[in-house]
Enzyme design. Structure first.
Site, PDB file in Angstrom:
ATOM      1  N   ASP A 120       1.257  -1.216   0.239  1.00  0.00           N
ATOM      2  CA  ASP A 120      -0.014  -0.455  -0.312  1.00  0.00           C
ATOM      3  C   ASP A 120       0.879   1.673   0.157  1.00  0.00           C
ATOM      4  O   ASP A 120       2.411   1.182  -0.341  1.00  0.00           O
ATOM      5  CB  ASP A 120      -1.196  -0.024   1.114  1.00  0.00           C
ATOM      6  CG  ASP A 120      -2.492   0.843   0.940  1.00  0.00           C
ATOM      7  OD1 ASP A 120      -2.307   1.671   0.619  1.00  0.00           O
ATOM      8  OD2 ASP A 120      -3.224   0.188   0.783  1.00  0.00           O
TER       9      ASP A 120
ATOM     10  N   GLY B 126       3.979   0.711  -1.954  1.00  0.00           N
ATOM     11  CA  GLY B 126       4.419   0.667  -3.256  1.00  0.00           C
ATOM     12  C   GLY B 126       2.762   0.940  -4.643  1.00  0.00           C
ATOM     13  O   GLY B 126       2.306   1.487  -3.039  1.00  0.00           O
TER      14      GLY B 126
ATOM     15  N   HIS C 125     -13.073  -1.084  -7.543  1.00  0.00           N
ATOM     16  CA  HIS C 125     -14.251   0.200  -8.508  1.00  0.00           C
ATOM     17  C   HIS C 125     -13.618   1.713  -8.135  1.00  0.00           C
ATOM     18  O   HIS C 125     -14.391   2.359  -7.992  1.00  0.00           O
ATOM     19  CB  HIS C 125     -15.318  -0.270  -7.387  1.00  0.00           C
ATOM     20  CG  HIS C 125     -14.829  -0.316  -5.630  1.00  0.00           C
ATOM     21  ND1 HIS C 125     -16.253   0.358  -4.944  1.00  0.00           N
ATOM     22  CD2 HIS C 125     -13.978   0.146  -5.463  1.00  0.00           C
ATOM     23  CE1 HIS C 125     -15.616   0.370  -3.481  1.00  0.00           C
ATOM     24  NE2 HIS C 125     -14.383   0.481  -3.582  1.00  0.00           N
TER      25      HIS C 125
HETATM   26  C1  LIG Z   1     -10.461   1.417  -0.328  1.00  0.00           C
HETATM   27  S1  LIG Z   1      -9.926   1.495   0.189  1.00  0.00           S
HETATM   28  C2  LIG Z   1      -8.989  -0.608   0.629  1.00  0.00           C
HETATM   29  C3  LIG Z   1      -8.172  -0.842   1.417  1.00  0.00           C
HETATM   30  C4  LIG Z   1      -8.812  -2.432   1.837  1.00  0.00           C
HETATM   31  N1  LIG Z   1      -8.282  -3.770   0.346  1.00  0.00           N
HETATM   32  C5  LIG Z   1     -10.163  -2.921   2.156  1.00  0.00           C
HETATM   33  O1  LIG Z   1     -10.485  -3.805   1.664  1.00  0.00           O
HETATM   34  O2  LIG Z   1     -10.309  -2.323   3.450  1.00  0.00           O
HETATM   35  C6  LIG Z   1      -8.385   1.316  -1.058  1.00  0.00           C
HETATM   36  C7  LIG Z   1      -7.005   1.022  -1.194  1.00  0.00           C
HETATM   37  O3  LIG Z   1      -6.092   1.609  -2.029  1.00  0.00           O
HETATM   38  C8  LIG Z   1      -4.908   2.475  -1.793  1.00  0.00           C
HETATM   39  N2  LIG Z   1      -3.978   3.074  -2.638  1.00  0.00           N
HETATM   40  C9  LIG Z   1      -5.110   4.094  -3.185  1.00  0.00           C
HETATM   41  N3  LIG Z   1      -4.035   4.294  -4.397  1.00  0.00           N
HETATM   42  C10 LIG Z   1      -2.689   3.543  -4.713  1.00  0.00           C
HETATM   43  C11 LIG Z   1      -1.931   3.799  -5.561  1.00  0.00           C
HETATM   44  N4  LIG Z   1      -1.507   4.848  -6.155  1.00  0.00           N
HETATM   45  N5  LIG Z   1      -0.841   3.187  -4.407  1.00  0.00           N
HETATM   46  C12 LIG Z   1      -0.970   2.360  -3.650  1.00  0.00           C
HETATM   47  N6  LIG Z   1      -2.344   1.951  -3.160  1.00  0.00           N
HETATM   48  C13 LIG Z   1      -3.478   2.784  -3.324  1.00  0.00           C
HETATM   49  C14 LIG Z   1      -5.082   3.298  -0.394  1.00  0.00           C
HETATM   50  O4  LIG Z   1      -4.458   3.214   0.334  1.00  0.00           O
HETATM   51  C15 LIG Z   1      -6.483   2.202  -0.006  1.00  0.00           C
HETATM   52  O5  LIG Z   1      -5.421   1.064   1.400  1.00  0.00           O
END
Ligand SMILES: C[S@@+](CC[C@H](N)C(=O)[O-])C[C@H]1O[C@@H](n2cnc3c(N)ncnc32)[C@H](O)[C@@H]1O
Length: 337
Positions: free
Chosen positions: A200, A226, A245
């Site tokens: 993340d 990452g 999504h």
């Molecule tokens: C909607 S949250 C879902 C978190 C987790 N997978 C869950 O199901 O609860 C989306 C995740 O994507 C990560 N994220 C967003 N943009 C990102 C990027 N460019 N690179 C890495 N992670 C990213 C955010 O930090 C967040 O933790």
């Protein structure tokens, strides 16, 4: 006015009033009011002083939320307490929704919806001056509460899917965009023979390590900073939970393509997402989530299984099937061609 139109006016006005009530719940959650009431009711004056609130303003909010069955309030001694529902706003409650209300999110940009409907694009740029993720990445406190909110929601949606699935023994499962690690922790607890990798954004790392330690799985899990669009570390199985999504079709193909670049043929992928019906009307909760995506992230949306099949094929993954989870969650299984 007919009786019918009187009751319709009352119902519509009730909806209007509920909008303010939701903002009041967010405000008390952000101030930490419910946590201070977890052990016993308190008088409003000392409570307001402890959370740094104006006493009169807090009392008026408490009175409103007492009408929504979250607080109890007795005017005789000016005491406020929690109902059973209100207890769900305490951070220590095992089913807490505190962070879900406290997080910076949809309600903070909702007033830009008229612009979003006109343009089809999130109003985050004009409301926040930047995109949603960029807003969070420069605000550690807001990033923390957002991560906690995601963990609360994962507990309701993704975690109940874990016991429904087989997990690879002696192999490595990588959760990409895994937040604080709620899902990978549940997988590692379910399958003691598996190892985990969590990827993340950099600000998430410290919180994720603390959470995985608390869950007793840090020794079997590596946490890496990452980007979703960069090639992830090698693993036998990849997870993407409520990540796709958040993005438009080209970005989804880019995320799936980044995993494909590192994954040899036969590598498995599990996507945890809600699925819109192929025909007919989505459930109200699905329409709500679809609208939240539209309001927060450019091109983001809820999708049907056909949509995911096409996106998987674009990136050389083959859809194997779907395991139905609780309402609002499915696991889409795919294999690298
Ligand atoms: C909607 S949250 C879902 C978190 C987790 N997978 C869950 O199901 O609860 C989306 C995740 O994507 C990560 N994220 C967003 N943009 C990102 C990027 N460019 N690179 C890495 N992670 C990213 C955010 O930090 C967040 O933790």
């Amino acid at each position: 006015m007919t009786d019918e139109s009187v009751s319709e006016v009352a119902a519509l006005f009730d909806l209007y009033q509920q909008g303010i009530a939701v903002h009041c719940v967010c405000a008390v959650a952000r101030l930490g009011v419910p946590d201070l009431l977890a052990d016993s009711p308190r008088r409003v004056g000392p409570l307001a002083a402890e959370v740094g609130a104006d006493e009169d303003a807090l009392r008026r909010v408490v009175r409103l939320l007492a009408g929504h069955a979250l607080f109890t309030y007795t005017p005789e001694n000016d005491e406020v307490g929690l109902t059973r529902r209100g207890r769900l706003l305490c951070g220590r409650h095992p089913m807490s929704l505190r962070a879900t209300f406290a997080t910076f999110g949809i309600l903070d940009v909702a007033h830009g919806l008229t612009e979003t409907i006109r343009t089809g694009r999130p109003a985050t740029e004009s409301v926040l001056g930047t995109g949603f993720w960029d807003h969070l990445t420069t605000r550690p406190r807001e990033q923390q509460v957002f991560g906690e909110a995601m963990a609360e929601q994962a507990r309701l949606l993704s975690l109940p899917c874990v016991p429904l699935l087989d997990w690879p023994v002696g192999e490595t499962v990588a959760d990409i965009g895994g937040g604080f690690g709620a899902l990978i922790a549940a997988v590692l607890q379910e399958e003691p023979g598996a190892r985990g990798i969590l990827v993340d954004q950099p600000l998430v790392r410290e919180h994720a390590e603390a959470f995985l330690e608390e869950q007793g799985v840090l020794a079997r899990c590596t946490v890496q900073s990452g980007n979703l669009f960069d090639t992830p570390p090698p693993a036998d199985m990849y997870l993407l939970s409520r990540v796709l999504h958040d993005w438009d079709d080209d970005a989804v193909a880019g995320i799936l393509g980044a995993i494909r670049r590192t994954a040899p043929a036969g590598t498995r992928l599990r996507i945890f997402e809600d699925l819109l019906p192929e025909d007919g009307l989505p459930r109200p909760a699905q329409s709500w989530s679809d609208l939240v995506m539209m309001a927060l992230y450019p091109g983001a949306r809820e999708r049907t299984l056909t949509d995911y099949r096409e996106l998987l094929e674009r990136a050389d993954w083959v859809l194997d099937g779907v395991v139905e989870g609780p309402p609002g969650m499915n696991v889409i299984e795919a294999t690298r061609k």
